[in-house]
Design a protein around this motif. Structure first.
Motif, PDB file in Angstrom:
ATOM      1  N   VAL A 184     -14.727  42.391 -19.761  1.00  0.00           N
ATOM      2  CA  VAL A 184     -13.682  41.379 -19.991  1.00  0.00           C
ATOM      3  C   VAL A 184     -12.816  41.879 -21.138  1.00  0.00           C
ATOM      4  N   GLY A 185     -11.553  41.496 -21.100  1.00  0.00           N
ATOM      5  CA  GLY A 185     -10.621  41.878 -22.151  1.00  0.00           C
ATOM      6  C   GLY A 185      -9.727  40.720 -22.525  1.00  0.00           C
ATOM      7  N   TYR A 186      -9.164  40.786 -23.732  1.00  0.00           N
ATOM      8  CA  TYR A 186      -8.299  39.703 -24.219  1.00  0.00           C
ATOM      9  C   TYR A 186      -7.215  40.307 -25.093  1.00  0.00           C
ATOM     10  N   PHE A 187      -5.981  39.887 -24.833  1.00  0.00           N
ATOM     11  CA  PHE A 187      -4.827  40.282 -25.640  1.00  0.00           C
ATOM     12  C   PHE A 187      -4.233  39.019 -26.245  1.00  0.00           C
ATOM     13  N   CYS A 188      -3.893  39.088 -27.547  1.00  0.00           N
ATOM     14  CA  CYS A 188      -3.304  37.920 -28.190  1.00  0.00           C
ATOM     15  C   CYS A 188      -2.443  38.359 -29.371  1.00  0.00           C
ATOM     16  N   ASP A 189      -1.267  37.738 -29.497  1.00  0.00           N
ATOM     17  CA  ASP A 189      -0.418  37.990 -30.668  1.00  0.00           C
ATOM     18  C   ASP A 189      -0.149  36.704 -31.444  1.00  0.00           C
ATOM     19  N   GLY A 190      -0.919  35.636 -31.123  1.00  0.00           N
ATOM     20  CA  GLY A 190      -0.742  34.350 -31.803  1.00  0.00           C
ATOM     21  C   GLY A 190       0.163  33.406 -31.035  1.00  0.00           C
ATOM     22  N   ARG A 191       0.984  33.953 -30.160  1.00  0.00           N
ATOM     23  CA  ARG A 191       1.872  33.122 -29.341  1.00  0.00           C
ATOM     24  C   ARG A 191       1.567  33.290 -27.856  1.00  0.00           C
ATOM     25  N   ARG A 192       1.320  34.536 -27.477  1.00  0.00           N
ATOM     26  CA  ARG A 192       0.975  34.818 -26.093  1.00  0.00           C
ATOM     27  C   ARG A 192      -0.470  35.321 -26.026  1.00  0.00           C
ATOM     28  N   GLU A 193      -1.100  35.073 -24.925  1.00  0.00           N
ATOM     29  CA  GLU A 193      -2.464  35.534 -24.731  1.00  0.00           C
ATOM     30  C   GLU A 193      -2.706  35.757 -23.237  1.00  0.00           C
ATOM     31  N   VAL A 194      -3.687  36.572 -22.950  1.00  0.00           N
ATOM     32  CA  VAL A 194      -4.082  36.767 -21.556  1.00  0.00           C
ATOM     33  C   VAL A 194      -5.532  37.263 -21.511  1.00  0.00           C
ATOM     34  N   TRP A 195      -6.303  36.642 -20.620  1.00  0.00           N
ATOM     35  CA  TRP A 195      -7.676  37.052 -20.370  1.00  0.00           C
ATOM     36  C   TRP A 195      -7.702  37.938 -19.133  1.00  0.00           C
ATOM     37  N   MET A 196      -8.529  38.970 -19.172  1.00  0.00           N
ATOM     38  CA  MET A 196      -8.636  39.900 -18.048  1.00  0.00           C
ATOM     39  C   MET A 196     -10.106  40.221 -17.783  1.00  0.00           C
ATOM     40  N   SER A 197     -10.405  40.649 -16.567  1.00  0.00           N
ATOM     41  CA  SER A 197     -11.765  41.042 -16.205  1.00  0.00           C
ATOM     42  C   SER A 197     -11.722  42.140 -15.147  1.00  0.00           C
ATOM     43  N   GLY A 198     -12.823  42.869 -15.028  1.00  0.00           N
ATOM     44  CA  GLY A 198     -12.871  43.955 -14.054  1.00  0.00           C
ATOM     45  C   GLY A 198     -14.147  44.762 -14.180  1.00  0.00           C
ATOM     46  N   ASP A 199     -14.057  46.037 -13.812  1.00  0.00           N
ATOM     47  CA  ASP A 199     -15.232  46.910 -13.773  1.00  0.00           C
ATOM     48  C   ASP A 199     -15.192  47.968 -14.870  1.00  0.00           C
ATOM     49  N   ALA A 200     -16.385  48.438 -15.228  1.00  0.00           N
ATOM     50  CA  ALA A 200     -16.536  49.561 -16.160  1.00  0.00           C
ATOM     51  C   ALA A 200     -17.378  50.616 -15.454  1.00  0.00           C
ATOM     52  N   ARG A 201     -16.788  51.794 -15.262  1.00  0.00           N
ATOM     53  CA  ARG A 201     -17.477  52.855 -14.533  1.00  0.00           C
ATOM     54  C   ARG A 201     -16.994  54.205 -15.024  1.00  0.00           C
ATOM     55  N   ASP A 202     -17.936  55.150 -15.166  1.00  0.00           N
ATOM     56  CA  ASP A 202     -17.599  56.502 -15.608  1.00  0.00           C
ATOM     57  C   ASP A 202     -16.806  56.505 -16.908  1.00  0.00           C
ATOM     58  N   ASN A 203     -17.213  55.629 -17.836  1.00  0.00           N
ATOM     59  CA  ASN A 203     -16.571  55.523 -19.153  1.00  0.00           C
ATOM     60  C   ASN A 203     -15.100  55.139 -19.066  1.00  0.00           C
ATOM     61  N   ARG A 204     -14.769  54.348 -18.064  1.00  0.00           N
ATOM     62  CA  ARG A 204     -13.392  53.873 -17.919  1.00  0.00           C
ATOM     63  C   ARG A 204     -13.423  52.436 -17.403  1.00  0.00           C
ATOM     64  N   VAL A 205     -12.511  51.611 -17.936  1.00  0.00           N
ATOM     65  CA  VAL A 205     -12.413  50.221 -17.492  1.00  0.00           C
ATOM     66  C   VAL A 205     -11.039  49.971 -16.895  1.00  0.00           C
ATOM     67  N   THR A 206     -11.028  49.101 -15.902  1.00  0.00           N
ATOM     68  CA  THR A 206      -9.780  48.642 -15.283  1.00  0.00           C
ATOM     69  C   THR A 206      -9.870  47.133 -15.158  1.00  0.00           C
ATOM     70  N   LEU A 207      -9.010  46.423 -15.874  1.00  0.00           N
ATOM     71  CA  LEU A 207      -9.064  44.966 -15.932  1.00  0.00           C
ATOM     72  C   LEU A 207      -7.737  44.367 -15.464  1.00  0.00           C
ATOM     73  N   THR A 208      -7.832  43.235 -14.806  1.00  0.00           N
ATOM     74  CA  THR A 208      -6.637  42.512 -14.383  1.00  0.00           C
ATOM     75  C   THR A 208      -6.779  41.045 -14.756  1.00  0.00           C
ATOM     76  N   ALA A 209      -5.637  40.367 -14.855  1.00  0.00           N
ATOM     77  CA  ALA A 209      -5.633  38.937 -15.148  1.00  0.00           C
ATOM     78  C   ALA A 209      -5.948  38.161 -13.870  1.00  0.00           C
ATOM     79  N   PRO A 210      -6.348  36.889 -14.012  1.00  0.00           N
ATOM     80  CA  PRO A 210      -6.573  36.078 -12.817  1.00  0.00           C
ATOM     81  C   PRO A 210      -5.301  35.978 -11.988  1.00  0.00           C
ATOM     82  N   GLU A 211      -5.438  35.406 -10.814  1.00  0.00           N
ATOM     83  CA  GLU A 211      -4.297  35.295  -9.910  1.00  0.00           C
ATOM     84  C   GLU A 211      -3.092  34.670 -10.623  1.00  0.00           C
ATOM     85  N   GLY A 212      -1.975  35.341 -10.490  1.00  0.00           N
ATOM     86  CA  GLY A 212      -0.736  34.828 -11.087  1.00  0.00           C
ATOM     87  C   GLY A 212      -0.481  35.339 -12.487  1.00  0.00           C
TER      88      GLY A 212
END
Length: 264
Positions: A130-158
């Protein structure tokens, strides 16, 4: 006198005849080969060994199989084909070596977004992330897979967000695309109380979601969404509740909500 002399001559002739017959009989019988006699004498069982066979090749008296060393099998049976050293105890072929995924089963990362006051956090648990980005005004939660020392995360639908990152023992380095903006970030490995926190609540039918990122130096950033409208979050003290307006939130560390975000 003459009778006695004739009887003696006749007796002498008969004796000579018998002696000659015996000598002829004994000398006329062919002698056994010396080797055969020797073999006979050396056989423990008293039986002569087969011609051309080493006397002690087979203790049971059976001839060794052609091409087989005489003492290869004590029982006289043909020896089983010689097998090379088998690396597997069962004799089955070894399974191909399977490399293990080097991705850590559990790791937390948090750091700064380059050229921005925003922070980013990333947590990995047994192949999920899971990942999270925030600057105090905008935020977004993301989730995905971790494999071969690499992660790829996307936000929920929309939610238009994509995070990719490479992991190593020092931290995570990657890119984030959020809406029309693209960022690069570096997030070192962190341990609690640093890292990612989240709180959820339902208030008057509206969903309230709060998120916080806490760095080891004490810096933090967070935002609370009231029904989809974000505002800066109050400062978080890990382990304590947070009150905003008339709502009390209970922030939890990532292990408490990982399942919800990756499979909810």
């Amino acid at each position: 006198m003459m009778k006695a002399l004739g009887l003696g001559v006749l007796t002498g002739v008969l004796v000579a005849t018998v002696a000659a017959s015996l000598v002829f009989a004994l000398t006329d019988r062919p002698a056994a080969p010396a080797g055969a006699r020797a073999a006979f004498l050396r056989e423990p069982s008293g039986q002569a060994a087969a011609p051309g066979q080493s006397p002690d090749a087979t203790p049971t008296g059976q001839a060794a199989a052609p091409g087989q060393s005489p003492d290869a099998t004590p029982t006289g049976r043909a020896a089983a084909p010689r097998r090379s050293e088998d690396p597997t105890p069962t004799g089955r072929a070894a399974a191909p070596h399977q490399s293990q995924d080097p991705t850590p089963e559990k790791a937390d990362f948090a750091g700064r977004v380059t050229g921005s006051g925003a922070l980013v956090a990333l947590s990995v648990r047994e192949g999920r992330a899971v990942g999270y980005f925030c600057d105090g005004r905008r935020e977004v939660w993301m989730s995905g897979d971790a494999r071969d020392n690499r992660v790829t995360l996307t936000a929920p639908e929309g939610g238009k967000a994509l995070m990719t990152a490479d992991l190593d023992e020092d931290g995570a380095t990657g890119n984030l695309v959020f809406g029309e903006d693209a960022f690069r970030f570096t997030a070192p490995v962190v341990e609690r109380p640093s890292g990612l926190y989240r709180a959820t609540e339902q208030v008057r039918g509206a969903s309230v979601v709060g998120g916080w990122i806490v760095l080891p130096n004490g810096r933090q950033v967070g935002a609370v969404s009231f029904g989809g409208v974000e505002q800066p979050a109050p400062r978080l003290v890990p382990g304590r509740n947070v009150r905003i307006d008339d709502v009390t939130l209970e922030p939890e560390p990532v292990d408490a909500f990982m399942e919800e975000l990756t499979h909810g």
